[in-house]
Design an enzyme around this catalytic site. Structure first.
Site, short mmCIF file in Angstrom:
data_model
loop_
_atom_site.label_atom_id
_atom_site.label_comp_id
_atom_site.label_asym_id
_atom_site.label_seq_id
_atom_site.Cartn_x
_atom_site.Cartn_y
_atom_site.Cartn_z
N THR A 12 0.82 -1.22 0.00
CA THR A 12 0.00 0.00 0.00
C THR A 12 0.85 1.27 0.00
O THR A 12 0.51 2.26 -0.64
CB THR A 12 -0.92 0.00 1.24
OG1 THR A 12 -1.86 -1.04 1.07
CG2 THR A 12 -1.64 1.31 1.42
N THR A 85 1.72 -4.49 4.15
CA THR A 85 1.59 -4.84 5.57
C THR A 85 0.94 -6.21 5.78
O THR A 85 1.16 -6.85 6.81
CB THR A 85 0.76 -3.79 6.34
OG1 THR A 85 -0.56 -3.73 5.78
CG2 THR A 85 1.40 -2.43 6.28
N ASP A 86 0.14 -6.66 4.80
CA ASP A 86 -0.66 -7.87 5.04
C ASP A 86 0.20 -9.09 5.38
O ASP A 86 -0.17 -9.90 6.23
CB ASP A 86 -1.55 -8.18 3.82
CG ASP A 86 -2.66 -7.15 3.66
OD1 ASP A 86 -2.90 -6.38 4.61
OD2 ASP A 86 -3.28 -7.10 2.59
N1 ASP Z 1 -2.82 -5.20 0.67
C1 ASP Z 1 -1.69 -4.38 1.05
C2 ASP Z 1 -0.44 -5.25 1.02
O1 ASP Z 1 -0.22 -6.00 1.92
C3 ASP Z 1 -1.91 -3.80 2.39
C4 ASP Z 1 -0.82 -2.90 2.91
O2 ASP Z 1 0.27 -2.81 2.41
O3 ASP Z 1 -1.10 -2.21 3.92
O4 ASP Z 1 0.30 -5.18 0.08
#
Ligand code: ASP
Length: 310
Positions: A12, A85-86
Site C-alpha cells: 500500500t 503490511t498484510d
Molecule cells: N494489501 C496491502 C499489502 O499487503 C496492504 C498494505 O500494504 O497495507 O500489500
C-alpha cells in the site's frame, strides 16, 4: 555518511489508485523524495525487486528478497525493505530464519495508507525505518507506527490502525513517541553468529490447520494424502487437540508415523503453548507433536518450512 540500500517490494505504501482499487506502482526513489526530512541523514541507493500487493507474496519472493539483501550485504551499512503490511510479518520471519550473523540493521516497513494519501502514515514510517537503518540495531526488524519489533515476533493486529503491528510475547526493540526512540534492545532477528550466512531453502508442503469446535480430524488425512511434510495445528488455549468423541489422536498418529512433523500452536495471540497442562496436550505430545512455544503463527510456519528443507 552511512550508506543504506532501499529494497522495494510494493504494498500500500507504494500504491496508486486504479479502477480496481489500490495497486503498487511507486518506486523507492519516489517514496524517499516524499520524505524531505531524509535529506542529509544518509546516502540512499534503491533497488526495486518486486512490486506486489503482499497478499501475492509467496515463499519464492522471500527467497528473492533474501538473495537481494545478501548480494549487497557487504556494500551497505543498513537496509530498508518497503513491503505490504498484510504479509510483512511472514516475510520478516522467513528472512529471520534464512539469515544468520547479520550485524547490520535490516528494517521492514510499510503503511496503512499510500504515501500520496492525505494524512498518511507512510512518511513517518519511512523516516523511522531509515533512523533504525542508520542506528546500531542489528538483524531483521520492523519499524511501524510506534514500535520497532524483532523480526520473529511481529504480527499485524489491525487492518487500519496506524499502530497496526504488535510485538508478541517479547518486548518491542524500541518504542517511538513524539519522534523519540526508547530502545530496549538493539538485537534483531538473525543477528547472532559472527559470519553472515544465508540459507534460503524452504519446504513448501507445510500447512496451518485451524482446529475449530467439532471439526473432523479427517482434514489431516487430506494433507497426508497430498504429501505434506509439516502441519501446524492452530488449536485452542495452551494447545493440543480434541481427544474424546471427536478424537484427533489416531489421525495425528498416522501423520507422525508417516514422517510428517506436527507442531501445536494456539489461536491465542499472547503467551504461547504449554502442552503439559491438559490431556489434550500431553497425549498429542506423547505421539510426537511438538510445541510452537511462544512463537507466532508467522514465525512457526516459516521455521517449519526452513527446518524441513535443511
Ligand atoms: N494489501 C496491502 C499489502 O499487503 C496492504 C498494505 O500494504 O497495507 O500489500
Amino acid at each position: 555518511m552511512k550508506k543504506i540500500l532501499m529494497l522495494g517490494t510494493g504494498g500500500t505504501i507504494a500504491c496508486v489508485p486504479s479502477e480496481n482499487g489500490l495497486v503498487p506502482a511507486l518506486d523507492g526513489k519516489t517514496l524517499v523524495k516524499m520524505v524531505p526530512e531524509l535529506a542529509g541523514l544518509c546516502h540512499i541507493d534503491y533497488k526495486q525487486i518486486l512490486n506486489l500487493d503482499s497478499s501475492n507474496i509467496a515463499p519464492k519472493h522471500w527467497q528473492i528478497i533474501a538473495n537481494a539483501l545478501a548480494e549487497s550485504y557487504d556494500n551497505y551499512d543498513g537496509f530498508v525493505i518497503t513491503h505490504g503490511t498484510d504479509t510483512m510479518a511472514y516475510s520478516a520471519a522467513a528472512l529471520s530464519w534464512m539469515i544468520q550473523g547479520c550485524k547490520k540493521p535490516v528494517v521492514f516497513t510499510g503503511a496503512q495508507l499510500p504515501i500520496t494519501a492525505e494524512g498518511t502514515d507512510a512518511k513517518a514510517n519511512v523516516y523511522n525505518a531509515f533512523l533504525v537503518a542508520t542506528s546500531q540495531a542489528q538483524g531483521i526488524c520492523l519499524a511501524f507506527g510506534k514500535f520497532v519489533i524483532h523480526g520473529l515476533y511481529a504480527k499485524k493486529m489491525c487492518s487500519e490502525s496506524f499502530d497496526g503491528f504488535y510485538s508478541i510475547n517479547r518486548q518491542p526493540m524500541a518504542t517511538i513517541e513524539d519522534n523519540q526512540f526508547t530502545w530496549n534492545s538493539y538485537e534483531g532477528a538473525g543477528s547472532s553468529g559472527n559470519k553472515f550466512t544465508l540459507n534460503t531453502a524452504l519446504e513448501e508442503k507445510v500447512a496451518v490447520v485451524k482446529v475449530t469446535p467439532g471439526l473432523s480430524p479427517d482434514i489431516l488425512d487430506y494433507y497426508l494424502d497430498r504429501g505434506y511434510k509439516g502441519i501446524i495445528l492452530e488449536s485452542f488455549g495452551a494447545g493440543g487437540v480434541p481427544n474424546d468423541e471427536n478424537n484427533w489422536l489416531p489421525n495425528l498418529e498416522r501423520l507422525i508415523q508417516n514422517g510428517v512433523r506436527v507442531v501445536c500452536a494456539t489461536q491465542c495471540t499472547y503467551d504461547g503453548v504449554n502442552l503439559s497442562v491438559y490431556p489434550i496436550g500431553t497425549l498429542a505430545q506423547k505421539l510426537g507433536a511438538e510445541s510452537a512455544g511462544t512463537l507466532t503463527i508467522e514465525a512457526t510456519l516459516t521455521k517449519l518450512m526452513h527446518d524441513l528443507a535443511k
